[in-house]
Design an enzyme around this catalytic site. Structure first.
Site, PDB file in Angstrom:
ATOM      1  N   ARG A  73       0.835  -1.209   0.000  1.00 53.42           N
ATOM      2  CA  ARG A  73       0.000   0.000   0.000  1.00 53.42           C
ATOM      3  C   ARG A  73       0.872   1.262   0.000  1.00 53.42           C
ATOM      4  O   ARG A  73       0.560   2.246  -0.673  1.00 53.42           O
ATOM      5  CB  ARG A  73      -0.948   0.011   1.210  1.00 53.42           C
ATOM      6  CG  ARG A  73      -2.070  -0.995   1.046  1.00 53.42           C
ATOM      7  CD  ARG A  73      -2.992  -1.023   2.238  1.00 53.42           C
ATOM      8  NE  ARG A  73      -3.645   0.252   2.484  1.00 53.42           N
ATOM      9  CZ  ARG A  73      -4.341   0.520   3.578  1.00 53.42           C
ATOM     10  NH1 ARG A  73      -4.471  -0.390   4.523  1.00 53.42           N
ATOM     11  NH2 ARG A  73      -4.915   1.693   3.742  1.00 53.42           N
ATOM     12  N   GLN A 105     -10.571   9.941   7.611  1.00 59.52           N
ATOM     13  CA  GLN A 105     -10.408   8.524   7.978  1.00 59.52           C
ATOM     14  C   GLN A 105      -9.251   7.926   7.196  1.00 59.52           C
ATOM     15  O   GLN A 105      -8.861   6.797   7.436  1.00 59.52           O
ATOM     16  CB  GLN A 105     -11.676   7.746   7.630  1.00 59.52           C
ATOM     17  CG  GLN A 105     -12.917   8.234   8.336  1.00 59.52           C
ATOM     18  CD  GLN A 105     -14.173   7.650   7.689  1.00 59.52           C
ATOM     19  OE1 GLN A 105     -14.604   6.544   8.012  1.00 59.52           O
ATOM     20  NE2 GLN A 105     -14.769   8.391   6.779  1.00 59.52           N
ATOM     21  N   HIS A 133      -7.845   7.552  11.862  1.00 63.42           N
ATOM     22  CA  HIS A 133      -7.417   6.151  11.694  1.00 63.42           C
ATOM     23  C   HIS A 133      -5.905   6.015  11.565  1.00 63.42           C
ATOM     24  O   HIS A 133      -5.407   4.967  11.147  1.00 63.42           O
ATOM     25  CB  HIS A 133      -8.108   5.510  10.481  1.00 63.42           C
ATOM     26  CG  HIS A 133      -9.567   5.259  10.707  1.00 63.42           C
ATOM     27  ND1 HIS A 133     -10.452   4.969   9.702  1.00 63.42           N
ATOM     28  CD2 HIS A 133     -10.299   5.248  11.858  1.00 63.42           C
ATOM     29  CE1 HIS A 133     -11.671   4.792  10.214  1.00 63.42           C
ATOM     30  NE2 HIS A 133     -11.601   4.968  11.523  1.00 63.42           N
ATOM     31  N   CYS A 141       5.747   1.426  17.651  1.00 61.16           N
ATOM     32  CA  CYS A 141       6.315   0.222  18.255  1.00 61.16           C
ATOM     33  C   CYS A 141       5.208  -0.626  18.873  1.00 61.16           C
ATOM     34  O   CYS A 141       4.370  -0.113  19.627  1.00 61.16           O
ATOM     35  CB  CYS A 141       7.349   0.598  19.319  1.00 61.16           C
ATOM     36  SG  CYS A 141       7.992  -0.857  20.163  1.00 61.16           S
ATOM     37  N   SER A 207     -18.269   5.689   2.828  1.00 55.33           N
ATOM     38  CA  SER A 207     -19.472   4.863   2.910  1.00 55.33           C
ATOM     39  C   SER A 207     -20.117   5.011   4.284  1.00 55.33           C
ATOM     40  O   SER A 207     -21.245   4.561   4.482  1.00 55.33           O
ATOM     41  CB  SER A 207     -19.118   3.397   2.646  1.00 55.33           C
ATOM     42  OG  SER A 207     -18.165   2.956   3.579  1.00 55.33           O
ATOM     43  N   ASN A 231     -20.609  12.418  -2.896  1.00 58.05           N
ATOM     44  CA  ASN A 231     -20.243  11.015  -3.089  1.00 58.05           C
ATOM     45  C   ASN A 231     -20.686  10.612  -4.495  1.00 58.05           C
ATOM     46  O   ASN A 231     -21.582  11.230  -5.058  1.00 58.05           O
ATOM     47  CB  ASN A 231     -20.950  10.128  -2.040  1.00 58.05           C
ATOM     48  CG  ASN A 231     -20.284   8.777  -1.851  1.00 58.05           C
ATOM     49  OD1 ASN A 231     -20.110   8.008  -2.800  1.00 58.05           O
ATOM     50  ND2 ASN A 231     -19.887   8.472  -0.627  1.00 58.05           N
TER      51      ASN A 231
HETATM   52  P1  OAD Z   1     -15.133   2.971   1.626  1.00 56.79           P
HETATM   53  O1  OAD Z   1     -14.339   2.249   0.592  1.00 56.79           O
HETATM   54  O2  OAD Z   1     -15.982   2.184   2.550  1.00 56.79           O
HETATM   55  O3  OAD Z   1     -16.083   4.025   0.903  1.00 56.79           O
HETATM   56  C1  OAD Z   1     -15.615   4.862  -0.106  1.00 56.79           C
HETATM   57  C2  OAD Z   1     -16.738   5.791  -0.494  1.00 56.79           C
HETATM   58  O4  OAD Z   1     -16.239   6.696  -1.455  1.00 56.79           O
HETATM   59  C3  OAD Z   1     -17.944   5.099  -1.108  1.00 56.79           C
HETATM   60  O5  OAD Z   1     -19.126   5.604  -0.519  1.00 56.79           O
HETATM   61  C4  OAD Z   1     -17.860   5.474  -2.580  1.00 56.79           C
HETATM   62  O6  OAD Z   1     -19.140   5.576  -3.182  1.00 56.79           O
HETATM   63  C5  OAD Z   1     -17.188   6.822  -2.495  1.00 56.79           C
HETATM   64  N1  OAD Z   1     -16.413   7.220  -3.693  1.00 56.79           N
HETATM   65  C6  OAD Z   1     -15.675   6.445  -4.512  1.00 56.79           C
HETATM   66  N2  OAD Z   1     -15.074   7.185  -5.456  1.00 56.79           N
HETATM   67  C7  OAD Z   1     -15.418   8.478  -5.204  1.00 56.79           C
HETATM   68  C8  OAD Z   1     -15.108   9.727  -5.820  1.00 56.79           C
HETATM   69  N3  OAD Z   1     -14.304   9.800  -6.868  1.00 56.79           N
HETATM   70  N4  OAD Z   1     -15.662  10.857  -5.290  1.00 56.79           N
HETATM   71  C9  OAD Z   1     -16.487  10.794  -4.222  1.00 56.79           C
HETATM   72  N5  OAD Z   1     -16.821   9.649  -3.605  1.00 56.79           N
HETATM   73  C10 OAD Z   1     -16.293   8.508  -4.083  1.00 56.79           C
HETATM   74  O7  OAD Z   1     -14.091   3.918   2.401  1.00 56.79           O
HETATM   75  P2  OAD Z   1     -14.277   4.687   3.791  1.00 56.79           P
HETATM   76  O8  OAD Z   1     -15.694   5.071   4.003  1.00 56.79           O
HETATM   77  O9  OAD Z   1     -13.251   5.737   3.836  1.00 56.79           O
HETATM   78  O10 OAD Z   1     -10.581   2.052   8.228  1.00 56.79           O
HETATM   79  O11 OAD Z   1     -13.899   3.530   4.789  1.00 56.79           O
HETATM   80  C11 OAD Z   1     -13.880   3.812   6.168  1.00 56.79           C
HETATM   81  C12 OAD Z   1     -12.832   2.981   6.836  1.00 56.79           C
HETATM   82  O12 OAD Z   1     -13.023   1.602   6.496  1.00 56.79           O
HETATM   83  C13 OAD Z   1     -11.432   3.265   6.397  1.00 56.79           C
HETATM   84  O13 OAD Z   1     -10.872   4.404   6.998  1.00 56.79           O
HETATM   85  C14 OAD Z   1     -10.720   2.027   6.817  1.00 56.79           C
HETATM   86  C15 OAD Z   1     -11.722   0.961   6.400  1.00 56.79           C
HETATM   87  O14 OAD Z   1     -11.788  -0.145   7.199  1.00 56.79           O
HETATM   88  C16 OAD Z   1      -9.498   1.522   8.803  1.00 56.79           C
HETATM   89  O15 OAD Z   1      -8.616   1.020   8.137  1.00 56.79           O
HETATM   90  C17 OAD Z   1      -9.489   1.615  10.277  1.00 56.79           C
END
Ligand code: OAD
Length: 263
Positions: A73, A105, A133, A141, A207, A231
């Site tokens: 990553r 996040q 996050h 560590c 999401s 979104n």
């Molecule tokens: P997700 O992958 O769950 O959601 C991504 C969101 O971005 C979705 O609602 C998509 O529809 C939207 N999306 C995709 N492309 C886009 C664009 N070009 N413009 C606008 N929106 C777009 O990711 P997160 O909600 O960030 O946590 O996930 C939350 C957490 O879940 C992360 O921080 C991570 C994961 O587990 C940890 O690692 C602790």
């Protein structure tokens, strides 16, 4: 679709009238920088099981495998640049210091890079988000908890090569929050405090499924503020949003925010 102009106008008015704004970003804000999201098409969690890679148990069981995934990553990120969405958010926060609280996040560090880039000779601090996050570019560590920046790629080819703590010798791990772990109470507390007094919570590209971060918008709603969502598709937050603009963040945020950020 690049956003309904009428909805953008309503959202812009709400933001322009707001005394305090909290911004919550998720993986979607970095999608147009080439960073995979977690749950969408080709998302990171579609190809990998979180419990195999992003948990303390997984790290105890097979730290090399976990490091290999994070090294991959980090390698992806090396080729990624902040996009117009990151820069528009940085311009907003720098234009309204003390009135805008950016919260992310994401662990990709792209908002920080955008903040430094946009700030130029100014202090980037108002545009540096609370990273609830954690951050991929830091190690922590697993023994004593000390934090270290990691400029070099991690060698995850063997367990013996994994990075060790300079203070106590225990294995270093990425400084990110894993499933089953608590968030830093100061960082998440500051995000909720800002959300509770915000007139508008702007939610971009998440999401909103992973709590407690996903509850930040509810704190604004509970305080009488409004939700503005950007979104590419509706989310669980959409029914509660005053305005939900559908379209990619990098295309929408400059036009949505730049007039708000004008002096
Ligand atoms: P997700 O992958 O769950 O959601 C991504 C969101 O971005 C979705 O609602 C998509 O529809 C939207 N999306 C995709 N492309 C886009 C664009 N070009 N413009 C606008 N929106 C777009 O990711 P997160 O909600 O960030 O946590 O996930 C939350 C957490 O879940 C992360 O921080 C991570 C994961 O587990 C940890 O690692 C602790």
């Amino acid at each position: 679709m690049d956003g309904d102009p009428e909805l953008i106008s309503v959202a812009r008015d709400l933001l322009a009238d707001a005394e305090r704004i909290v911004v919550l970003t998720g993986a979607g804000v970095s999608a147009e920088s080439g960073v995979p999201t977690f749950r969408g098409h080709g998302g990171l969690w579609k190809e990998h099981r979180p419990e195999e890679l992003a948990t303390p148990e997984a790290f105890r069981r097979d730290p090399r495998l976990v490091w290999e995934w994070y090294a991959w990553r980090r390698g992806l990120l090396a080729d990624c640049e902040p996009n117009p969405a990151h820069r528009a958010l940085a311009r907003l926060a720098l234009a309204l210091p003390g009135r805008t609280t950016p919260v992310t996040q994401n662990v990709d560090g792209l908002p920080h890079r955008a903040a430094w880039e946009v700030a130029g000779a100014r202090d980037p601090a108002p545009a540096l988000p609370l990273e609830v996050h954690g951050a991929l570019h830091r190690d922590r560590c697993s023994g004593c908890g000390s934090i270290a920046e990691r400029p070099d790629p991690v060698d995850a080819t063997s367990a013996a090569a994994l990075p060790k703590c300079r203070s106590c010798g225990a294995l270093m791990r990425p400084d990110v929050v894993w499933f089953g772990e608590a968030l830093d109470p100061e960082v998440i507390g500051a995000a909720f405090d800002a959300a509770a007094v915000a007139d508008v919570c702007l939610v971009v590209g998440t999401s909103a499924l992973v709590h407690p971060a996903a509850s930040i918008p509810s704190a604004t709603l509970a305080g009488g503020g409004a939700l503005v969502e950007v979104n590419v598709e509706p989310t669980v937050l959409t029914p509660a949003a005053r305005v939900s603009v559908l379209g990619p963040a990098a295309a929408l945020l400059p036009s949505l925010l730049d007039q708000v950020a004008e002096p």
